[in-house]
Design an enzyme around this catalytic site. Structure first.
Site, mmCIF file in Angstrom:
data_model
loop_
_atom_site.group_PDB
_atom_site.id
_atom_site.type_symbol
_atom_site.label_atom_id
_atom_site.label_comp_id
_atom_site.label_asym_id
_atom_site.label_seq_id
_atom_site.Cartn_x
_atom_site.Cartn_y
_atom_site.Cartn_z
ATOM 1 N N ARG A 158 1.110 -1.288 0.186
ATOM 2 C CA ARG A 158 -0.076 -0.079 0.061
ATOM 3 C C ARG A 158 0.715 1.161 -0.162
ATOM 4 N NH1 ARG A 158 -4.197 -1.643 4.880
ATOM 5 N NH2 ARG A 158 -2.397 -3.058 5.507
ATOM 6 N N ASP A 179 -8.857 -4.831 5.690
ATOM 7 C CA ASP A 179 -7.662 -4.674 6.849
ATOM 8 C C ASP A 179 -8.497 -4.397 8.100
ATOM 9 O OD1 ASP A 179 -5.565 -4.082 8.399
ATOM 10 O OD2 ASP A 179 -4.758 -2.661 7.283
ATOM 11 N N HIS A 182 -1.353 -4.794 -4.755
ATOM 12 C CA HIS A 182 -2.255 -3.579 -4.241
ATOM 13 C C HIS A 182 -2.466 -2.707 -5.583
ATOM 14 C CE1 HIS A 182 -4.686 -0.639 -1.800
ATOM 15 N NE2 HIS A 182 -3.888 0.184 -2.297
ATOM 16 N N LYS A 200 -15.741 7.562 -1.032
ATOM 17 C CA LYS A 200 -15.388 7.912 0.069
ATOM 18 C C LYS A 200 -14.184 8.987 0.264
ATOM 19 C CE LYS A 200 -11.486 4.402 0.194
ATOM 20 N NZ LYS A 200 -10.917 3.042 0.827
#
Length: 321
Positions: A102, A231, A136, A199
């Site tokens: 990430r 996560d 990712h 979001k």
């Protein structure tokens, strides 16, 4: 005259301590012995000692760099180095879950690109090929100058979802970055639509986001939320709640990597999520394996087939769904 030297076609399977169950499942599917050469000194130092001859052999190392991330990473680095110093012909590392993935860009000043650092550590230690599952961001394959095959967990997840026969299914992404993934799932599941839950993420606070709105129609529909990982669960739980408010009949989650950090399970227990389908790229503790809302699908057949094709020289592209 001395006889002509031949290169051994045998291969070696090594596993660290990160996910030995997955490694054993891969070895069983390949009908091959698995070596587990990692131990630890009393002061916490990692020790690697491979008991078999490595010379002129192709070595496959199975090691997701999951919790404890740094220990798992160092075990991987040491196994690569041990194989290289033992004259292995080729070293392929199978990293089902790639830790630090990430951190793949400079999203703010004065931060490292940790994923690039880790990838280059693996290469400098002596790896010749990397195989991952749902990295990712796929541009990370460009961090290094060796082959990097990224397989998709959807090949294991899709058959399980298809068996549910969810009529009028809508596939949703919890963020705009996952729309390509959602579209891919929708196509293969012959879904009736795709939705996007917006979001807003605060980059200064790890793992914190807030759902704002949605594009798409989910009223009276079964919804499948898809993501690469789960996560802390905040993003998925908030998105599921928002979808139910918009009239979704049911909300299921399909995610390749199930980390379940912090109080993720507590949040899921009280959430609007009906079911979570994940793979075993990460070794799961008992409370996850036996959770009534969680279904775990094995990724071992996909990785075993990847090993077989790498050994035989067959194309691996058909595994990239």
């Amino acid at each position: 005259m001395p006889s002509k030297t031949t290169i051994s076609t045998e291969f070696i399977l090594l596993s660290g301590r990160s996910n030995p169950t997955l490694a054993k499942d891969i070895a069983t599917l390949l009908s091959h012995e698995l070596l587990e050469p990692v131990s630890m000194f009393s002061d916490g130092e990692i020790r690697v000692r491979i008991p078999e001859n490595m010379r002129r052999r192709h070595v496959f190392i199975i090691q997701p760099t999951s919790v404890p991330v740094n220990d798992s990473l160092m075990e991987l680095i040491f196994m690569i180095d041990a194989a290289k110093r033992s004259s292995a012909t080729e070293i392929t590392v199978l990293i089902p879950y790639f830790g630090y993935a990430r951190q793949d860009r400079k999203e703010m000043p004065r931060v490292p690109i940790s994923s690039s650092v880790v990838a280059n550590m693996i290469v400098r230690a002596g790896a010749n090929r990397i195989v991952t599952i749902d990295i990712h961001s796929e541009q990370q394959q460009g961090f290094v100058n060796i082959p990097w095959d990224n397989l998709y967990g959807s090949s294991a997840l899709l058959p399980v979802i298809q068996k549910k026969n969810l009529e009028g299914l809508v596939v949703a992404s919890p963020d705009k970055g996952g729309m390509t993934r959602a579209t891919g799932y929708a196509k293969r599941l012959d879904a009736s639509g795709v939705a996007l839950v917006y979001k807003q993420r605060d980059i200064h606070i790890n793992n914190k986001s807030e759902a704002l709105g949605m594009i798409g129609d989910v009223k009276n529909r079964h919804v499948l939320l898809v993501d690469d990982m789960l996560d802390t669960g905040g993003t998925i739980v908030h998105a599921a709640g928002y979808l139910k408010k918009e009239g979704a009949k049911s909300v299921r989650v399909a995610a390749t990597h199930g980390l379940f950090s912090g109080n993720a399970l507590a949040m899921i227990n009280t959430s609007e999520i009906d079911e979570i389908i994940i793979t075993d790229t990460i070794s799961h503790r008992d409370e996850i394996s036996h959770h009534p809302k969680i279904t775990i699908v094995s990724i071992a057949p996909l990785l075993a087939e990847a090993v077989r094709r790498i050994r035989t020289g067959e194309s691996i592209s058909s595994l990239i769904l």
